[in-house]
Scaffold this active site. Structure first.
Site: not given
Lengths: 254, 254
Positions: A50, A52, A110, A198
């Protein structure tokens, strides 16, 4: 009632993120709107990650079941004809009726891109975090390796983020300078907490700037306290690269 | 009254092009607005290439003269602080008082990017011409070479485009497949007519699709008739890569 697994890429700039929100355009919403047109009924789409608002995908995975009998190649064409150019279905395949893109995922990768030059290229403004000044990438690389393995990642979790457990397994965490201006962080694991990549990136940049030593990351991890870690790096630099499934999660078909 | 040569990059999407227009935002307009703020008076900016709406620049050159005494590095910082992120000054240098970015340019290099895959990457949508289907790049490369040398390029000139002469010298014209999905055309010469690179590209794609032979390009060139050439390729795929000057055009300073 065929079930499909699709792979998709999107430019996250201008979207509220993967998930439908009260207002704004979401990736999930766009896909469900396109499939409602195609299938003549409401279709629920489950995504593997999901992402952002502002986060991009090179290889997001999603699953859904249609009432209509239709070939995977036709699903790709029909969806792309109905989606904006910023969202593209790259591939579709038949999947078992119980396929679930999120719960079935074995690993995700990622990538986070840091633009390390005085002037930010106009072509990179939505796809990087601009960090001018000297960065010690060797120290960042040493620190990045410390998150590999099974850990409680509470310190790298969005404040207020809800989850059953904050333990995750990171299989690989590497950062390297790709060229004179670009530094790329790549991390793979079984799952990620909200903002985890992040916040790890923000922590690595603190180390790269020389404000902290690589060993500091070990302390942050052990603290299980979000306040100890670095800032949350901006969404623009983050890409969901790929989602892996066990062969048996994809085998079969209807 | 120092005169400066600046090098700049911009993402042309969303701009009306280099030149000021009655409405819409132009690169020249943005630069002149930024310099008026910096210098406290109107400053005229001359660009080397008057790129059209949607055309990008990696290394556009421009020149202007300021009333204020200021270091080149300070010009870069002050301009970037006043410009949107889609336009960046990469470098500034002192230039002779008679420096003119357009008339003094010795050569320019343009790049045109063709996305040759069924699905267009969402990250490339503003930066390529999407041409799915088989393209014979060897034939395109053979044809591309035929425009090298001194020719009357009337057949590759925007209808209604005004110019003193339609003769131009092309030093190099090469096209190659960069990877499975991307084909790149690069052309250098002393100067280019309006739409010249885009019409040559449109003509090369006709050849790549097998609708015409490479030799057809020679006929089109000889015809001096725009109607004989292929379509004008879209602006999005075109980049002004660099502008070269003779050393003596840049030597000295005030």
């Amino acid at each position: 009632m065929p079930t499909f697994k699709i792979t998709l890429a999107y430019d996250g700039a201008g979207f509220v993120g993967w998930q439908r929100q009260a207002s704004g355009t979401s990736i999930q919403g766009l896909l469900e709107d396109a499939l409602r047109e195609l299938d003549g009924r409401d279709v629920a789409v489950a995504g593997a990650g999901r992402t952002d608002a502002g986060v991009h995908a090179l290889g997001q995975a999603a699953g859904f079941t249609l009432a209509r009998e239709i070939e995977p190649e036709a699903v790709v064409r029909a969806m792309n004809a109905r989606l904006p150019e910023s969202v593209r279905v790259l591939a579709a395949a038949l999947a078992p009726a119980d396929f679930h893109a999120r719960f079935g995922a074995r690993a995700k990768t990622y990538r986070y891109r840091v633009w390390n030059d005085e002037v930010l290229s106009p072509f990179e403004r939505d796809y990087v975090w601009h960090v001018p000044g000297t960065l010690d990438v060797e120290s960042m690389a040493a620190a990045a390796r410390l998150v590999e393995g099974r850990h409680d990642f509470s310190a790298f979790h969005a404040v207020g983020g809800a989850t059953r457990t904050t333990e995750r397994v990171v299989a690989s965490s590497r950062i390297a300078r790709v060229d004179a201006r670009l530094i790329v962080f790549e991390i793979s694991g079984s799952g990620f907490l909200r903002y985890m990549v992040r916040i790890i990136t923000g922590t690595l940049v603190e180390i790269g700037r020389g404000r902290r030593s690589p060993e500091w990351l070990r302390e942050v991890l052990a603290s299980r306290d979000r306040a100890q870690a670095g800032p949350t790096a901006p969404a623009a630099g983050l890409f969901l690269v790929s989602v892996d499934y066990d062969a048996d999660a994809l085998a079969g078909g209807p």
